[in-house]
Design an enzyme around this catalytic site. Structure first.
Site, PDB file in Angstrom:
ATOM      1  N   THR A 208      21.926 -30.306 -32.238  1.00 50.69           N
ATOM      2  CA  THR A 208      20.614 -30.482 -32.860  1.00 50.69           C
ATOM      3  C   THR A 208      19.649 -29.365 -32.458  1.00 50.69           C
ATOM      4  O   THR A 208      19.055 -28.705 -33.317  1.00 50.69           O
ATOM      5  CB  THR A 208      20.023 -31.847 -32.422  1.00 50.69           C
ATOM      6  OG1 THR A 208      20.984 -32.858 -32.739  1.00 50.69           O
ATOM      7  CG2 THR A 208      18.717 -32.144 -33.111  1.00 50.69           C
TER       8      THR A 208
ATOM      9  N   VAL B 114      10.625 -31.725 -21.728  1.00 49.94           N
ATOM     10  CA  VAL B 114       9.678 -32.851 -21.602  1.00 49.94           C
ATOM     11  C   VAL B 114       8.874 -32.985 -22.894  1.00 49.94           C
ATOM     12  O   VAL B 114       8.165 -32.065 -23.299  1.00 49.94           O
ATOM     13  CB  VAL B 114       8.708 -32.637 -20.413  1.00 49.94           C
ATOM     14  CG1 VAL B 114       7.781 -33.843 -20.275  1.00 49.94           C
ATOM     15  CG2 VAL B 114       9.471 -32.401 -19.120  1.00 49.94           C
TER      16      VAL B 114
ATOM     17  N   GLY C 192       9.645 -33.018 -26.045  1.00 49.88           N
ATOM     18  CA  GLY C 192      10.036 -32.214 -27.210  1.00 49.88           C
ATOM     19  C   GLY C 192       9.073 -31.105 -27.554  1.00 49.88           C
ATOM     20  O   GLY C 192       8.919 -30.142 -26.797  1.00 49.88           O
TER      21      GLY C 192
ATOM     22  N   ILE D 266       5.830 -31.001 -27.685  1.00 50.95           N
ATOM     23  CA  ILE D 266       4.484 -30.979 -27.093  1.00 50.95           C
ATOM     24  C   ILE D 266       4.452 -29.970 -25.934  1.00 50.95           C
ATOM     25  O   ILE D 266       5.234 -30.098 -24.994  1.00 50.95           O
ATOM     26  CB  ILE D 266       4.096 -32.373 -26.528  1.00 50.95           C
ATOM     27  CG1 ILE D 266       4.178 -33.438 -27.625  1.00 50.95           C
ATOM     28  CG2 ILE D 266       2.718 -32.332 -25.909  1.00 50.95           C
ATOM     29  CD1 ILE D 266       3.891 -34.858 -27.126  1.00 50.95           C
TER      30      ILE D 266
ATOM     31  N   GLU E 291      20.656 -41.656 -27.235  1.00 51.15           N
ATOM     32  CA  GLU E 291      21.490 -40.694 -26.507  1.00 51.15           C
ATOM     33  C   GLU E 291      22.922 -41.219 -26.512  1.00 51.15           C
ATOM     34  O   GLU E 291      23.158 -42.414 -26.739  1.00 51.15           O
ATOM     35  CB  GLU E 291      21.013 -40.587 -25.045  1.00 51.15           C
ATOM     36  CG  GLU E 291      19.580 -40.155 -24.868  1.00 51.15           C
ATOM     37  CD  GLU E 291      19.397 -38.654 -24.732  1.00 51.15           C
ATOM     38  OE1 GLU E 291      20.384 -37.942 -24.451  1.00 51.15           O
ATOM     39  OE2 GLU E 291      18.270 -38.184 -24.946  1.00 51.15           O
TER      40      GLU E 291
ATOM     41  N   LYS F 137      11.950 -36.875 -17.159  1.00 58.17           N
ATOM     42  CA  LYS F 137      10.818 -36.054 -17.635  1.00 58.17           C
ATOM     43  C   LYS F 137       9.610 -36.207 -16.711  1.00 58.17           C
ATOM     44  O   LYS F 137       8.954 -35.230 -16.356  1.00 58.17           O
ATOM     45  CB  LYS F 137      10.460 -36.475 -19.065  1.00 58.17           C
ATOM     46  CG  LYS F 137      11.580 -36.166 -20.067  1.00 58.17           C
ATOM     47  CD  LYS F 137      11.361 -36.859 -21.398  1.00 58.17           C
ATOM     48  CE  LYS F 137      12.512 -36.603 -22.354  1.00 58.17           C
ATOM     49  NZ  LYS F 137      12.506 -37.454 -23.543  1.00 58.17           N
TER      50      LYS F 137
ATOM     51  N   GLY G 156      14.034 -34.043 -31.779  1.00 55.50           N
ATOM     52  CA  GLY G 156      14.412 -33.573 -33.111  1.00 55.50           C
ATOM     53  C   GLY G 156      14.582 -32.067 -33.146  1.00 55.50           C
ATOM     54  O   GLY G 156      14.084 -31.345 -32.277  1.00 55.50           O
TER      55      GLY G 156
HETATM   56  P1  NAP Z   1      23.959 -32.148 -29.127  1.00 58.51           P
HETATM   57  O1  NAP Z   1      23.487 -32.224 -30.524  1.00 58.51           O
HETATM   58  O2  NAP Z   1      24.876 -33.163 -28.592  1.00 58.51           O
HETATM   59  O3  NAP Z   1      24.625 -30.710 -28.943  1.00 58.51           O
HETATM   60  C1  NAP Z   1      25.261 -30.316 -27.761  1.00 58.51           C
HETATM   61  C2  NAP Z   1      25.927 -28.988 -28.030  1.00 58.51           C
HETATM   62  O4  NAP Z   1      26.527 -28.524 -26.825  1.00 58.51           O
HETATM   63  C3  NAP Z   1      27.032 -29.048 -29.078  1.00 58.51           C
HETATM   64  O5  NAP Z   1      26.950 -27.944 -29.932  1.00 58.51           O
HETATM   65  C4  NAP Z   1      28.315 -28.984 -28.246  1.00 58.51           C
HETATM   66  O6  NAP Z   1      29.382 -28.333 -28.921  1.00 58.51           O
HETATM   67  C5  NAP Z   1      27.857 -28.120 -27.103  1.00 58.51           C
HETATM   68  N1  NAP Z   1      28.645 -28.310 -25.902  1.00 58.51           N
HETATM   69  C6  NAP Z   1      28.843 -29.452 -25.205  1.00 58.51           C
HETATM   70  N2  NAP Z   1      29.651 -29.227 -24.152  1.00 58.51           N
HETATM   71  C7  NAP Z   1      29.979 -27.917 -24.202  1.00 58.51           C
HETATM   72  C8  NAP Z   1      30.771 -27.088 -23.412  1.00 58.51           C
HETATM   73  N3  NAP Z   1      31.428 -27.552 -22.353  1.00 58.51           N
HETATM   74  N4  NAP Z   1      30.879 -25.797 -23.758  1.00 58.51           N
HETATM   75  C9  NAP Z   1      30.219 -25.291 -24.822  1.00 58.51           C
HETATM   76  N5  NAP Z   1      29.442 -26.043 -25.607  1.00 58.51           N
HETATM   77  C10 NAP Z   1      29.322 -27.328 -25.297  1.00 58.51           C
HETATM   78  O7  NAP Z   1      22.720 -32.082 -28.097  1.00 58.51           O
HETATM   79  P2  NAP Z   1      21.222 -31.768 -28.445  1.00 58.51           P
HETATM   80  O8  NAP Z   1      20.581 -33.003 -28.968  1.00 58.51           O
HETATM   81  O9  NAP Z   1      21.098 -30.509 -29.203  1.00 58.51           O
HETATM   82  O10 NAP Z   1      20.625 -31.601 -26.954  1.00 58.51           O
HETATM   83  C11 NAP Z   1      20.822 -30.412 -26.224  1.00 58.51           C
HETATM   84  C12 NAP Z   1      19.942 -30.454 -24.980  1.00 58.51           C
HETATM   85  O11 NAP Z   1      18.583 -30.584 -25.378  1.00 58.51           O
HETATM   86  C13 NAP Z   1      20.196 -31.626 -24.031  1.00 58.51           C
HETATM   87  O12 NAP Z   1      19.964 -31.221 -22.711  1.00 58.51           O
HETATM   88  C14 NAP Z   1      19.161 -32.650 -24.466  1.00 58.51           C
HETATM   89  O13 NAP Z   1      18.822 -33.562 -23.439  1.00 58.51           O
HETATM   90  C15 NAP Z   1      18.005 -31.729 -24.761  1.00 58.51           C
HETATM   91  N6  NAP Z   1      17.005 -32.268 -25.671  1.00 58.51           N
HETATM   92  C16 NAP Z   1      17.374 -32.734 -26.881  1.00 58.51           C
HETATM   93  C17 NAP Z   1      16.415 -33.208 -27.747  1.00 58.51           C
HETATM   94  C18 NAP Z   1      16.777 -33.698 -29.107  1.00 58.51           C
HETATM   95  O14 NAP Z   1      15.876 -34.097 -29.851  1.00 58.51           O
HETATM   96  N7  NAP Z   1      18.027 -33.682 -29.514  1.00 58.51           N
HETATM   97  C19 NAP Z   1      15.073 -33.233 -27.341  1.00 58.51           C
HETATM   98  C20 NAP Z   1      14.731 -32.740 -26.091  1.00 58.51           C
HETATM   99  C21 NAP Z   1      15.711 -32.259 -25.260  1.00 58.51           C
HETATM  100  P3  NAP Z   1      30.035 -28.933 -30.287  1.00 58.51           P
HETATM  101  O15 NAP Z   1      28.946 -28.883 -31.316  1.00 58.51           O
HETATM  102  O16 NAP Z   1      31.117 -27.984 -30.623  1.00 58.51           O
HETATM  103  O17 NAP Z   1      30.476 -30.304 -29.944  1.00 58.51           O
HETATM  104  N1  HSE Z   2      16.375 -39.569 -26.312  1.00 57.68           N
HETATM  105  C1  HSE Z   2      15.146 -38.845 -26.213  1.00 57.68           C
HETATM  106  C2  HSE Z   2      14.029 -39.691 -26.829  1.00 57.68           C
HETATM  107  C3  HSE Z   2      15.305 -37.511 -26.901  1.00 57.68           C
HETATM  108  O1  HSE Z   2      14.301 -40.712 -27.447  1.00 57.68           O
HETATM  109  O2  HSE Z   2      12.886 -39.349 -26.674  1.00 57.68           O
HETATM  110  C4  HSE Z   2      14.335 -36.473 -26.440  1.00 57.68           C
HETATM  111  O3  HSE Z   2      14.456 -36.176 -25.095  1.00 57.68           O
END
Ligand code: NAP
Ligand code: HSE
Length: 428
Positions: free
Chosen positions: A14, A134, A136, A138, A192, A207, A304
């Site tokens: 994402t 922390v 997203g 903001i 998650e 956070k 997001g």
């Molecule tokens: P996600 O959609 O699950 O994507 C994770 C990515 O990491 C995928 O592309 C996956 O590869 C790759 N990956 C996982 N293990 C790997 C490895 N060993 N080697 C290489 N690539 C690897 O996660 P996300 O939602 O983007 O979140 C990423 C980070 O941002 C996390 O730390 C999360 O807590 C943080 N975050 C997310 C959001 C949110 O809204 N999603 C908000 C704030 C913070 P594949 O695609 O090939 O499986």
């Molecule tokens: N799972 C988190 C939430 C994603 O619902 O806010 C962003 O860190």
């Protein structure tokens, strides 16, 4: 214009895809703002041939994020895989040792290893930036470390998990119970991979621990965050809170007291007409109170693709401009180990419990609370069809430690069924 700034991005989920889109769509605007072209030289993810909806042609691929992090043609290692340990931590360490700056959205990794990673960054003359970790989109890390750096903070608080706020506000709007709304959040893809990180308050606790460190100059101490999830909140709690002019929020509060640093992430009642009380759906809010600035309220999307990638790119642009702020806003060696404490502030509490509907039950509970030093403001037994009577109590202001001791005495009355739900009523 100086040399381009070259990104190596590990994680194309994402957030990673969102970052690729911003770099590809807004390169010229960011170059005008920072004085440097920003380009992606290499990426890594688990599955190479997955269609991610972005054009990755001309960008090198690495299966191993550690190799990506140490490539000669990478200036900033952008870690967007997630996970507190494993490849995320190994590659971040490798990047810092190889002389790369790091930008990450990984709150779990920093909550568990923030101090050692900050020390490693500084010993290698590098920076770690984590705005996206922390709330997203903001820019609360930037607000605390830079815009508000002249303040002493009396309180930092907020709603930092969009999933929990979505579930709680939808419970109120639809009248449905927790389990139904949990399933709805799941279907919408909000949860998650381990949902307990969301509903158990852990993600939000991660956070809060990062904000506390910046606000109070302390080493990140996630283990000291008092954590309580939203799983025990019933629709009745939400209705009773609303009747009294409150809404229930999973609220994080960090505060430095004479006894030490208090960090709590737990469901609380907040006034319905306060900014926090009005927060709807998956939105986040960070409220910062400084001695000079007063109260600052930051509200926006906490997760997001777009919002989180926006925060990542804010950090990248800062590095492109040459802005280099220490990880937690001051050199890692100057961060102190805080004594941790539960809040010593006296607040009213909302308590819900099920009592065996027998003569003397209410009197026995009132007596037990009174003897433990907890004074009752309001008490109400609601209608019921079985032998268990739901009872609501609002206390006068009391310390958590006093209330906790009082609650421990209730089983001895012989009338209380199960564990009471006790929620702090917070003046925000
Ligand atoms: P996600 O959609 O699950 O994507 C994770 C990515 O990491 C995928 O592309 C996956 O590869 C790759 N990956 C996982 N293990 C790997 C490895 N060993 N080697 C290489 N690539 C690897 O996660 P996300 O939602 O983007 O979140 C990423 C980070 O941002 C996390 O730390 C999360 O807590 C943080 N975050 C997310 C959001 C949110 O809204 N999603 C908000 C704030 C913070 P594949 O695609 O090939 O499986
Ligand atoms: N799972 C988190 C939430 C994603 O619902 O806010 C962003 O860190």
């Amino acid at each position: 214009m100086t040399n381009p700034l070259r990104l190596g991005i590990a994680g194309l989920g994402t957030v990673g895809v969102g970052v690729v889109k911003i770099v590809q769509n807004h390169a010229t605007r960011m170059a005008a703002r920072t004085g440097r072209m920003i380009e992606i030289t290499a990426v890594s993810a688990r599955t190479r041939d997955k269609d991610r909806g972005v054009d990755l042609s001309g960008i090198a691929w690495e299966d191993d994020p550690v190799r990506l992090a140490t490539r000669d043609d990478v200036d900033i290692y952008v870690e967007l895989m997630g996970g507190s340990d494993g490849p995320a931590k190994a590659s971040t360490e490798a990047a810092l040792k190889a002389g790369k700056d790091v930008v990450t959205a990984n709150k779990a990794m920093l909550a568990h290893h923030g101090q050692e990673l900050a020390e490693l960054a500084e010993s290698n003359g590098r920076v770690i930036r984590f705005e996206a970790a922390v709330a997203g989109g903001i820019p609360c890390i930037k607000a605390l470390t830079e815009g508000l750096a002249g303040n002493t903070f009396s309180r930092v608080m907020g709603v930092m998990n969009g999933t929990c706020n979505y579930i709680l506000t939808r419970m109120e709007a639809t009248g449905q119970g927790y389990n139904a709304l949990f399933d709805e959040a799941d279907k919408l893809g909000y949860l998650e991979a381990d949902p307990n990180l969301d509903v158990g308050g852990i993600d939000a606790g991660h956070k809060l621990s990062l904000l506390s460190s910046i606000a109070y100059g302390t080493q990140v101490d996630f283990d000291a965050v008092y954590l309580e999830g939203i799983q025990r909140i019933k629709i009745e709690d939400i209705r009773h809170a609303a009747d009294m002019g409150y809404r229930i929020k999973l609220l994080g509060i960090a505060k430095m007291t004479d006894e030490g640093l208090s960090q709590s992430m737990a469901p609380c009642l907040v006034p319905a007409d306060s900014p926090l009380g009005q927060l709807e759906g998956g939105t986040n809010m960070i409220v910062i109170e400084g001695d000079s600035v007063g109260q600052i309220v930051l509200r926006g999307a906490g997760a997001g693709e777009g919002p989180t990638a926006s925060a990542v790119m804010g950090d990248v642009c800062d590095i492109a401009r040459g802005i280099r702020v220490a990880t937690f806003g001051q050199p890692a060696a100057t961060l102190v180990k805080a004594t941790s404490t539960m809040s010593t502030a006296e607040t009213p509490y909302y308590i819900r419990m099920d009592l065996l509907d027998k003569p003397g039950a209410l009197a026995a509970v009132a007596k037990a609370l009174g003897e433990a030093g907890v004074s009752i403001d309001r008490m109400r037994q609601t209608s019921h069809e079985d032998e268990l009577a739901p009872v609501l109590i609002v206390t006068h202001s009391t310390r958590w430690s006093t209330l906790e001791r009082a609650l421990e005495t209730l089983p001895a009355t012989g009338f209380v069924n199960g564990q009471p739900v006790a929620l702090r009523i917070e003046d925000v």
